[in-house]
Design an enzyme around this catalytic site. Structure first.
Site, PDB file in Angstrom:
ATOM      1  N   ARG C 223       0.864  -1.181   0.000  1.00 30.85           N
ATOM      2  CA  ARG C 223       0.000   0.000   0.000  1.00 30.85           C
ATOM      3  C   ARG C 223       0.894   1.222   0.000  1.00 30.85           C
ATOM      4  O   ARG C 223       2.091   1.123   0.257  1.00 30.85           O
ATOM      5  CB  ARG C 223      -0.929   0.008   1.220  1.00 30.85           C
ATOM      6  N   ASN C 225       1.516   5.151   1.580  1.00 37.61           N
ATOM      7  CA  ASN C 225       1.233   6.094   2.642  1.00 37.61           C
ATOM      8  C   ASN C 225       2.007   7.361   2.281  1.00 37.61           C
ATOM      9  O   ASN C 225       2.905   7.307   1.444  1.00 37.61           O
ATOM     10  CB  ASN C 225       1.723   5.516   3.979  1.00 37.61           C
TER      11      ASN C 225
END
Lengths: 198, 321, 346
Positions: C223, C225
């Protein structure tokens, strides 16, 4: 500004016996006659040991003495290091099925928790009840010193002297709240200092 | 819990009879590669072709993970078998190909424990053997209790004693009755974790003794096996396009849609992120939710489904898509 | 394909800069004009050739500079790398995972020779040829986790899985966005995420934890960030806050283009085979606003994301002091036209 509670900050629900336990060790470092009466009037099954840290070591008037059920053991001491040593000894003798109850201010509760950690006692074998001052142990993230008894939102680090903002982020491993230099962005610019942890 | 992990190909290399009703299988990789590594307590799910459909059975890996050229499992013939263990005893032969899931561990050792008590009952010795081997390698403090019915059924006792001399307590329940959990659990010091694999009655007795003696439940571990992916086949109808498909036993709803060139979003493919959510217009069967994304209310409403992991228990599902 | 490694600094003179190719492959995280937390995990499968998602662990032109910066940070503060004793098996898992991945994905730079447990690791950019016995820490100059992460870009945390929970029991943390390994070591998943605003109430961490507990070998996830940093500084740890904190007050609308950097973390999670633990990689990418403005779409999008960011996130990400200057600089690149969804540069 954040108003929701920091998830790492410990909570202290009202203290009750864990009656699933078969042996109970109670570590107390503050007076609370009402709590003592409440707990001891309906003691759980199994051995009960009280380790009592008290400035007045004889403490015959203490609720932790007066209300103590017959057959219980009580070990009294005036010094914290000695109390923690007695706790170590009790846990060393204990078996699976024992439960630990820690009563006192936050700093002492978590110092005692470190002893329990060494014996692999997890969250479901230890209960904690906070009494007394809300003063915090603060871990300076810059010099790694823990400053004890902090009552204000900003406090000087006892190790490096920096003005530390006291966060709500708490480490059980260190038994302290995080402190970081509050004026790192604008040196000398400090917020109003307030006594928030009485 | 489900897994959609890609299968490994294996060949049955050797079959040994260890006891009445217990066979050990040595498996080697079906292609030129090595088997993956695994942690003690892991199991694999075998896909067994029986009667025209695939049966999925889980078996613990009992060998040394460092040996990647072969794996060892042991299978007890189950009286109430749906076919899996019977097939492995009656039909399986050396040279046959079998598909396996990659290793999954739902019975792993707690590395911060001060002492480990391993308890095996019968064929439950298989994950326990692997755990004993790992604890011995780590130099950890542990003891093993192995209950079996008569010496002929003490499979792998010799291996166990070789791995952990002085720590093995064999228990012949034919001769000495049931293993008593009370004394065993009562004498353990703080920080002990117990791991048990055996017949349900034995596991229940152990858990009950633990509860009676005040053990926190997180210190008592029993083997669980992962539910195989899939479930009953069901129909799915896409309201907007009018298309209709059958979701087979072994594919998820999402995979079926994708295979049929239906454009539908997805991200984590594990029931957590919410990206694949579809609206349910109608369902003639029960929705089976395996995700961790929808709230209890959303699940109960019957109007939402996460196609990456959830299914219908037969019948027809109509989606607003 | 050969990578042209740069010699650059992430402190002092800050000679760091991105080549055109590095800007082009920058993992710009914003697909729409506003930002909120989500469980935005996806399978970490082989991504497009040349992208940051192509390989398990991304090595780029900043490799030598980052390794040197890590070396300096560790020399000043060895406690940026810590590992609890029970994590030794996981350390070897990590060493094997990183070595095999780098040797497979960057064969011109890394080679791993294996003969049973006798291994030889060759790292050409750092001029290393290290024979050792896998599993025997005495045959390496450092403990396995520290050894290999000193040669890999990005921070790493190893999480022990027990009790239906994940615990940060080891870490190499020298390029973090303001969190302390010394403070967080040993914390559970919820505890170390405690300071993140809003996300807990959205149920993000509950879902993420349940998903990660079921993470399988061979099926890693990733993911993105993000936060922002003033100057291309990797060491923005709380420990050194007194060193970099004043930079935040030095930003003006004129210098924002060069000083303000978007800091994107490519987070990857791998199940580790022997230990059943989990490796959490936090790979940091820095680009200045001016570099991002190479692609007007990115500058305009960032302008809108920054402009609409909730107060809690502004504060948590430390943007408050310089956000107005950054917005002013970016506004010149935003003509208000509608931007299509997606993170592509053009």
């Amino acid at each position: 500004m954040l108003t929701t509670r920091m998830k790492s900050q410990p909570q202290y629900p009202p203290l009750e016996w864990d009656r699933k336990g078969r042996q109970h060790i109670v570590f107390v470092s503050a007076e609370d006659p009402a709590l003592a009466r409440h707990l001891f009037e309906d003691p759980p099954e199994g051995d009960l040991t009280v380790i009592h840290l008290s400035e007045d070591a004889e403490a015959n008037a203490s609720g932790w003495q007066v209300s103590l059920p017959p057959g219980s053991k009580r070990r009294v001491t005036r010094r914290l290091d000695s109390a923690l040593q007695k706790l170590h000894e009790s846990l060393d003798q204990a078996s699976m099925g024992a439960r630990l109850y820690l009563v006192g201010n936050e700093d002492i509760i978590w110092q005692a928790s470190k002893v329990a950690d060494r014996f692999g006692m997890g969250a479901d074998a230890v209960r904690r009840h906070r009494l007394g001052t809300l003063a915090r142990p603060v871990y300076c993230v810059h010099c790694r010193t823990t400053t004890r008894g902090v009552r204000t939102n900003v406090a000087d680090c006892s190790g490096c002297g920096r003005a530390l903002f006291v966060r709500d982020h708490f480490s059980r491993h260190l038994g302290a709240y995080m402190g970081f230099q509050i004026d790192a962005e604008k040196p000398g610019e400090l917020p109003t200092i307030e006594e928030v942890y009485r | 819990m489900t897994t959609n992990a890609t299968a490994l190909s294996a060949v049955i290399y050797k079959v040994s009879e260890l006891a009445p009703d217990v066979r050990e299988f040595t498996l080697i990789p079906g292609n030129d590669e090595l088997f993956p590594l695994y942690s003690a307590g892991s199991h694999v799910v075998l896909s067994l072709p029986i009667g025209g459909r695939i049966h999925r059975n889980a078996y613990s890996l009992l060998g040394d993970p460092a040996r990647r050229d072969h794996w060892r499992i042991a299978v007890r013939r189950q009286q109430s078998s749906r076919g899996g263990s019977a097939w492995l005893h009656d039909e399986a032969r050396a040279g046959m190909y079998i598909d396996l899931s990659p290793p999954v561990n739902l019975f792993s050792l707690v590395r911060t424990a001060r002492h480990h008590v391993l308890v095996a009952g019968g064929i439950g010795i298989t994950p326990i053997l692997s755990q004993a081997r790992e604890l011995a390698r780590l130099g950890a403090s542990f003891e093993v209790h192995y209950a079996f019915r008569g010496p002929a059924n003490a499979v792998f006792l010799h291996d166990l004693k070789a791995i952990a001399p002085d720590r093995v307590h064999p228990h012949d329940s034919d001769r000495d009755g049931q293993l008593e959990f009370g004394p065993l659990l009562a004498r353990q010091a703080l920080g002990t974790h117990l791991y048990i694999c055996g017949p349900q009655g034995m596991v229940d007795a152990c858990m009950q003794a633990g509860a009676r003696l005040g053990w926190p439940s997180k210190h008592l571990h029993s083997e669980q096996f992962i539910a195989p992916a899939g479930g009953e086949p069901f129909e799915v109808e896409l309201k907007r396009s009018g298309k209709r498909f059958t979701v087979p036993r072994d594919l998820s709803l999402l995979e079926t849609l994708e295979l049929n060139q239906v454009d539908t979003p997805s991200l984590c493919r594990g029931g957590a992120c919410g990206q694949c959510e579809l609206e349910v217009l109608d369902a003639t069967g029960a929705l089976v939710h395996h995700d961790v994304y929808l709230s209890a209310e959303e699940r109960a409403s019957g109007r939402k489904i996460m196609p990456c992991v959830s299914r219908l228990d037969g019948g027809c599902l109509v989606l607003n898509h | 394909m050969a990578i042209a490694f740069k010699q650059e600094t992430f402190r002092g003179e800050y000679t760091y800069a991105n080549s055109d190719a590095a800007i082009r492959r920058f993992p710009f995280p914003f697909a729409q004009d506003s930002y909120m937390y989500s469980v935005n995990m996806e399978p970490h499968t082989k991504g497009p050739v040349g992208s940051v998602f192509e390989n398990a662990f991304d090595i780029d032109e900043h490799y030598l500079g980052e390794c040197e910066d890590r070396r300096i940070t560790l020399a000043r503060d060895p406690q940026r790398c810590q590992s609890l004793p029970h994590m030794i098996d996981a350390e070897w898992d990590v060493l094997e995972l990183i070595m095999t991945s780098l040797a497979r994905d960057y064969p011109e730079n890394f080679t791993l020779l294996r003969d049973g447990s006798h291994w030889t690791w060759i790292n050409r950019p750092l001029n290393i040829r290290q024979p050792f016995i896998f599993g025997d820490a005495a045959t390496l100059p450092r403990q396995p986790f520290e050894y290999i992460t000193r040669q890999t870009q990005g921070d790493f945390v190893i999480m022990d899985q027990r009790d239906n929970n994940l615990f940060a029991d080891a870490g190499m943390v020298t390029s973090q966005a303001d969190w302390s390994l010394s403070f967080d070591l040993g914390m559970s998943f919820m505890e170390w995420h405690a300071p993140v605003p809003l996300a807990h109430e959205l149920g993000i961490f509950d879902r993420a934890l349940k998903y990660l507990l079921m993470l399988q070998q061979g099926r890693p996830v990733r993911r993105l960030n993000w936060t922002m940093t003033i100057n291309p500084r990797l060491d923005t740890a709380p420990e050194t806050y007194p060193e970099w904190g004043t930079d935040r007050a030095s930003v003006t609308p004129e210098n924002a283009g060069d000083k303000v950097h978007l800091r994107v973390e490519l987070q990857t999670l791998f199940r580790l085979p022997r230990s059943n633990a989990m490796l959490f990689g936090i790979r940091c990418y820095l680009a200045s606003l001016a570099e991002l403005a190479t692609y007007p779409r990115w500058a305009a999008r960032l302008h809108r994301v920054l402009g609409s960011l909730p107060n809690e996130l502004q504060e948590y990400k430390g943007l408050t002091r310089y956000r107005p200057s950054a917005l002013q600089w970016l506004s010149a690149h935003d003509d208000g036209r509608e931007l299509a969804l997606g993170t592509e540069p053009v």
